[in-house]
Scaffold this active site. Structure first.
Site, PDB file in Angstrom:
ATOM      1  N   GLU A  82      -5.351  -5.336 -12.413  1.00 48.88           N
ATOM      2  CA  GLU A  82      -4.209  -4.691 -13.064  1.00 48.88           C
ATOM      3  C   GLU A  82      -4.022  -5.196 -14.491  1.00 48.88           C
ATOM      4  O   GLU A  82      -3.012  -5.815 -14.820  1.00 48.88           O
ATOM      5  CB  GLU A  82      -2.963  -4.881 -12.209  1.00 48.88           C
ATOM      6  CG  GLU A  82      -3.155  -4.230 -10.846  1.00 48.88           C
ATOM      7  CD  GLU A  82      -1.900  -4.121 -10.017  1.00 48.88           C
ATOM      8  OE1 GLU A  82      -0.807  -4.070 -10.610  1.00 48.88           O
ATOM      9  OE2 GLU A  82      -2.013  -4.084  -8.785  1.00 48.88           O
TER      10      GLU A  82
ATOM     11  N   GLU B 127       3.528  -3.560   3.242  1.00 52.88           N
ATOM     12  CA  GLU B 127       3.208  -4.622   2.287  1.00 52.88           C
ATOM     13  C   GLU B 127       2.829  -5.844   3.133  1.00 52.88           C
ATOM     14  O   GLU B 127       3.556  -6.209   4.057  1.00 52.88           O
ATOM     15  CB  GLU B 127       4.417  -4.917   1.393  1.00 52.88           C
ATOM     16  CG  GLU B 127       4.260  -6.109   0.482  1.00 52.88           C
ATOM     17  CD  GLU B 127       3.080  -6.021  -0.480  1.00 52.88           C
ATOM     18  OE1 GLU B 127       3.037  -5.079  -1.272  1.00 52.88           O
ATOM     19  OE2 GLU B 127       2.193  -6.901  -0.416  1.00 52.88           O
TER      20      GLU B 127
ATOM     21  N   HIS C  44      -3.046  -0.683  -1.959  1.00 46.68           N
ATOM     22  CA  HIS C  44      -2.712  -1.288  -3.255  1.00 46.68           C
ATOM     23  C   HIS C  44      -3.240  -2.720  -3.275  1.00 46.68           C
ATOM     24  O   HIS C  44      -3.229  -3.409  -2.255  1.00 46.68           O
ATOM     25  CB  HIS C  44      -1.204  -1.254  -3.498  1.00 46.68           C
ATOM     26  CG  HIS C  44      -0.768   0.073  -4.032  1.00 46.68           C
ATOM     27  ND1 HIS C  44       0.019   0.210  -5.143  1.00 46.68           N
ATOM     28  CD2 HIS C  44      -1.055   1.321  -3.623  1.00 46.68           C
ATOM     29  CE1 HIS C  44       0.212   1.494  -5.387  1.00 46.68           C
ATOM     30  NE2 HIS C  44      -0.420   2.189  -4.471  1.00 46.68           N
ATOM     31  N   GLU C  45      -3.709  -3.103  -4.443  1.00 43.63           N
ATOM     32  CA  GLU C  45      -4.302  -4.440  -4.674  1.00 43.63           C
ATOM     33  C   GLU C  45      -5.547  -4.765  -3.842  1.00 43.63           C
ATOM     34  O   GLU C  45      -5.767  -5.941  -3.516  1.00 43.63           O
ATOM     35  CB  GLU C  45      -3.255  -5.557  -4.489  1.00 43.63           C
ATOM     36  CG  GLU C  45      -2.091  -5.489  -5.442  1.00 43.63           C
ATOM     37  CD  GLU C  45      -0.922  -4.667  -4.904  1.00 43.63           C
ATOM     38  OE1 GLU C  45      -0.794  -4.534  -3.691  1.00 43.63           O
ATOM     39  OE2 GLU C  45      -0.151  -4.135  -5.732  1.00 43.63           O
TER      40      GLU C  45
ATOM     41  N   GLU D 162      -5.110   1.610  -5.271  1.00 44.08           N
ATOM     42  CA  GLU D 162      -4.542   1.367  -6.594  1.00 44.08           C
ATOM     43  C   GLU D 162      -5.608   0.614  -7.384  1.00 44.08           C
ATOM     44  O   GLU D 162      -6.355   1.240  -8.146  1.00 44.08           O
ATOM     45  CB  GLU D 162      -3.254   0.570  -6.475  1.00 44.08           C
ATOM     46  CG  GLU D 162      -2.616   0.322  -7.815  1.00 44.08           C
ATOM     47  CD  GLU D 162      -1.536  -0.726  -7.748  1.00 44.08           C
ATOM     48  OE1 GLU D 162      -0.535  -0.559  -8.443  1.00 44.08           O
ATOM     49  OE2 GLU D 162      -1.696  -1.734  -7.030  1.00 44.08           O
TER      50      GLU D 162
ATOM     51  N   GLU E 231       3.148   2.259 -12.859  1.00 46.01           N
ATOM     52  CA  GLU E 231       4.291   1.398 -12.529  1.00 46.01           C
ATOM     53  C   GLU E 231       4.463   0.244 -13.517  1.00 46.01           C
ATOM     54  O   GLU E 231       5.561  -0.288 -13.653  1.00 46.01           O
ATOM     55  CB  GLU E 231       4.153   0.856 -11.105  1.00 46.01           C
ATOM     56  CG  GLU E 231       3.006  -0.126 -10.938  1.00 46.01           C
ATOM     57  CD  GLU E 231       2.836  -0.602  -9.489  1.00 46.01           C
ATOM     58  OE1 GLU E 231       3.108   0.181  -8.570  1.00 46.01           O
ATOM     59  OE2 GLU E 231       2.429  -1.761  -9.298  1.00 46.01           O
TER      60      GLU E 231
HETATM   61  C1  NOJ Z   1       2.819  -3.487  -5.824  1.00 39.58           C
HETATM   62  C2  NOJ Z   1       2.438  -2.063  -5.651  1.00 39.58           C
HETATM   63  O1  NOJ Z   1       1.520  -1.665  -6.619  1.00 39.58           O
HETATM   64  C3  NOJ Z   1       3.685  -1.233  -5.688  1.00 39.58           C
HETATM   65  O2  NOJ Z   1       3.379   0.138  -5.667  1.00 39.58           O
HETATM   66  C4  NOJ Z   1       4.581  -1.633  -4.557  1.00 39.58           C
HETATM   67  O3  NOJ Z   1       5.768  -0.914  -4.643  1.00 39.58           O
HETATM   68  C5  NOJ Z   1       4.888  -3.129  -4.614  1.00 39.58           C
HETATM   69  N1  NOJ Z   1       3.692  -3.875  -4.733  1.00 39.58           N
HETATM   70  C6  NOJ Z   1       5.608  -3.589  -3.369  1.00 39.58           C
HETATM   71  O4  NOJ Z   1       4.761  -3.464  -2.270  1.00 39.58           O
HETATM   72 CA    CA Z   2      -0.072  -3.058  -7.777  1.00 41.55          CA
END
Ligand code: NOJ
Ligand code: CA
Length: 704
Positions: free
Chosen positions: A175, A416, A484-485, A503, A509
């Site tokens: 990122e 998450e 994501h990540e 992502e 974001e």
């Molecule tokens: C990072 C993610 O890229 C984002 O989309 C998410 O809302 C937050 N983490 C919380 O999980």
């Molecule tokens: Ca992220």
């Protein structure tokens, strides 16, 4: 995903020339402009070089490894060379085009060391029209079953000091904003736009970069270096030898500093070099997908590209919270959570979003921060942080599931993990069963923070296997997944078509919680991050200034029309309409484009492209004759004339053009747009004027 035509020709020496000059053995391959030359020198050292239209792209570059602390890069002899040509077509489950041609010459070179331990190593090259992929295979050995890769010694020696579009080689994050510089000026410590350091960065040394690495030579060649089919292996980053413009593989290590553990027979991912004298060819290439294995999921009828909104941007901009409490200390004496009063994922608020989605035919709704654990989820390195099934007291799972179903909206789950991948592994079955029970057809997963097991990295072999386990497990439960990540993708969505997107890059974001993404960011991403697969970039922000609660001067780095164009230029089979309903309600005429734009395509034409400057793409809706066009520019205004010859012949289209107003400017007047309607056909041309940081989106709708 059917293979429709396969022609495999086993050739003798027709396409191969062996020559023995000073005991070097040379093997050549290539069907069109791209030519590969494999060389084994007098010391038994293997190397390759690549040319495009007689121009050198990769100079002689060595191949090999350090395994079990011994170099495995010389003393080889050739045991056998096989060559074959494949020309086949296949249909992806979803994608940018309906049918993909897979046409290449394969060269398989079997090597063995001339003296003990007589290690065997195969190198397989596939030479396509637009580049070369190659991988190593470790066949069964006489007395070695498993081994450790301490290093991969693959080189990519470039011919000059090219312009590079790069991000630093962090082991845990992609990122970053892109830097554009000469290779000789790559300096991984320069991050011009980063202001919030939520990530712990692990930068191995100053001169290493991530792939996909995009390069442009002074004489007009576009070169992209990446990898395909990364499975059971660590991510390849690239060390940059600045003086000699040489690159070499740098595998992300594990907790004890080893790179990869393999058991024979084994194979590495493909190392990919895509090259053309046209930037548009780089974006049109399907080489990385072609190098991945076909779908392992037999019945794919449940996999459906989707548009969605989310209870999300309000948290990103500081107007709501993921957590129900302010922090873990907010426990009352009887152990109950004390509400902070601004928890976004509450039933009433979620229903409001369901109503908006239902009214505007947006199929999915993502809700983050619905489950216990967010009160202490990041920066705490907590092993057992979430159970993925226990909602906060104000989130009524049953009621929300019932309401969404009645309104025809599909709920999207959010898991998450706080990077406790070990914890997610333990809970995955329960989490996916919960999704099945309450009608969630897809899940967004996330890995913020440092990985547990301790010392592992997001981009290492252990985590690669974890992400693949998650994709497989999701498929067993018929759940689509958006990660994501994770490490950046390498085309595995062909093999796991339920792995719709990741992502793994600097998304929209970042404009919410940092200085954001520069206006050229989205003109670089398709040449870099997106080369390996779709990104959940989260476009569609309409309120471009004064959205961040605690940073009133923060703003997006695009115009509103450019946010619309991103639905075309940033390909993904899932696209979020990322802003909050109120901000869409203020511009329903522009929101019409988001309602209309499809997420699955029969055809794609890359009309114009220059990394760092502009991109224009037209796409044809899946199963229909409608076309959609997106064009974006960097910080410079741009005038362009687009021939509409991509439209179907003999058809009239109603075109709706969502463009920048004449006084629009990403900085001073980002929300100024104009909408024009006209009748067009494929004999016409249209002139477009893009503002600084601007763009244009067009829908071409036809009746038949
Ligand atoms: C990072 C993610 O890229 C984002 O989309 C998410 O809302 C937050 N983490 C919380 O999980
Ligand atoms: Ca992220």
């Amino acid at each position: 995903m059917k293979t429709r035509l396969v022609i495999v020709m086993i050739l003798s020496l027709v396409f191969i020339t062996f020559s023995k000059a000073q005991e070097n053995t040379v093997v050549k391959a290539g069907l069109q402009k791209v030519k590969l030359l494999f060389l084994l020198d007098q010391n038994g050292k293997a190397a390759y070089s690549i040319s495009f239209d007689e121009k050198k792209v990769i100079n002689n570059s060595h191949l090999g490894f350090v395994i079990n602390h011994h170099r495995l890069d010389s003393n080889f002899r050739i045991i056998k060379v096989d060559s074959s040509v494949v020309d086949e077509k296949w249909n992806p489950v979803w994608g940018e085009v309906k049918t993909i041609r897979n046409h290449y010459q394969q060269l398989k070179i079997q090597l063995q060391q001339k003296s003990a331990p007589f290690f065997k190593l195969n190198i397989v090259f596939k030479v396509f029209e637009e580049g070369v992929g190659f991988r190593y295979e470790f066949p069964l050995q006489n007395n070695l079953k498993f081994f450790t890769v301490n290093d991969e010694l693959t080189e990519f020696n470039l011919t000059a000091d090219h312009k590079a579009f790069w991000i630093p080689a962090d082991y845990d994050s992609n990122e970053y904003p892109y830097t554009t510089s000469k290779l000789s000026e790559v300096n991984a410590w320069k991050f011009p736009l980063i202001s919030s350091g939520t990530y712990q960065t692990n930068i191995p040394d100053q001169y290493a970069v991530q792939t996909p690495l995009m390069l442009k030579s002074n004489d007009g060649l576009y070169i992209n270096i990446h990898e395909a089919a990364l499975q059971n292996y660590a991510t390849m980053q690239l060390h940059v030898n600045r003086a000699e413009h040489g690159l070499s593989a740098n595998l992300v290590p594990d907790a004890v500093g080893n790179k990869v553990y393999l058991r024979t027979p084994a194979k590495t991912p493909w190392r990919t070099i895509i090259v053309s004298d046209k930037a548009t060819d780089i974006l049109a290439s399907k080489m990385i997908l072609n190098l991945n294995e076909p779908s392992v999921i037999a019945n794919t009828s449940w996999i459906k590209p989707t548009k969605f909104i989310g209870v999300w941007w309000e948290m990103q901009t500081g107007r709501g919270s993921w957590s129900y409490t302010d922090n873990i200390d907010s426990l009352s004496k009887d152990g109950k959570l004390i509400p902070n009063g601004h928890h976004s994922a509450n039933t009433a608020n979620v229903k409001r979003y369901i109503d908006f989605a239902s009214k505007n035919a947006i199929k999915g709704l993502l809700v983050e921060g619905w489950n216990i654990g967010w009160e202490e989820w990041t920066g705490v390195h907590k092993e057992d942080n979430f159970d993925f099934v226990t909602p906060y007291p104000d989130f009524d799972v049953k009621e929300i599931a019932k309401y969404a179903k009645a309104k025809g909206v599909e709920m999207i789950m959010h898991n998450e993990t706080g990077s406790s991948a070990a914890n997610y592994d333990r809970h995955m079955d329960t989490a996916f069963r919960f999704m099945n029970q309450f009608g969630y057809k897809s899940v967004k997963t996330g890995y913020v923070g440092m990985i547990i097991p301790n010392g592992e990295h997001h981009d290492g072999q252990w985590m690669m296997n974890h992400y693949e386990r998650a994709a497989k497990k999701a498929a067993q439960y018929h759940v689509m997944i958006d990660m994501h990540e994770p490490m950046r993708p390498t085309g595995l969505s062909r093999t796991y078509p339920n792995w719709l997107a990741s992502e793994a890059g600097r998304g929209n974001e970042w404009n919410a919680f940092s200085d954001g993404n520069a206006p050229d960011h989205e003109t670089i991403m398709p040449f870099t991050r997106l080369m390996g697969g779709p990104m959940d970039y989260t476009p569609g922000i309409f309120k471009l200034r004064h959205y961040a609660k605690d940073a009133p001067n923060r703003q997006m780095h695009t115009t509103l029309a450019k946010q619309l164009a991103l639905y075309i230029t940033m390909y993904s089979p899932i696209q979020m309409a990322a802003d909050i309903p109120e901000n869409y309600e203020a511009h329903m005429d522009a929101f019409q484009f988001i309602k209309d734009v499809p997420v699955d395509w029969d055809d794609t034409k890359i009309l114009e492209a220059e990394p760092g400057a502009y991109i224009t793409i037209a796409r044809k809706e899946k199963g229909k004759n409608n076309w959609f066009l997106g064009t974006i520019t960097n910080e410079n205004a741009r005038q362009t004339t687009i021939s509409l010859d991509f439209l179907d012949t003999n058809k009239k289209y109603s075109a709706t053009i969502y463009g920048d107003a004449t006084d629009a400017d990403w900085k001073s007047n980002p929300e100024a747009y104009i909408i024009k309607k006209l009748e067009v056909d494929n004999s016409m041309k249209i002139d477009l004027l893009l503002a600084k940081g601007g763009g244009t989106a067009i829908s071409f709708i036809t009746k038949n």
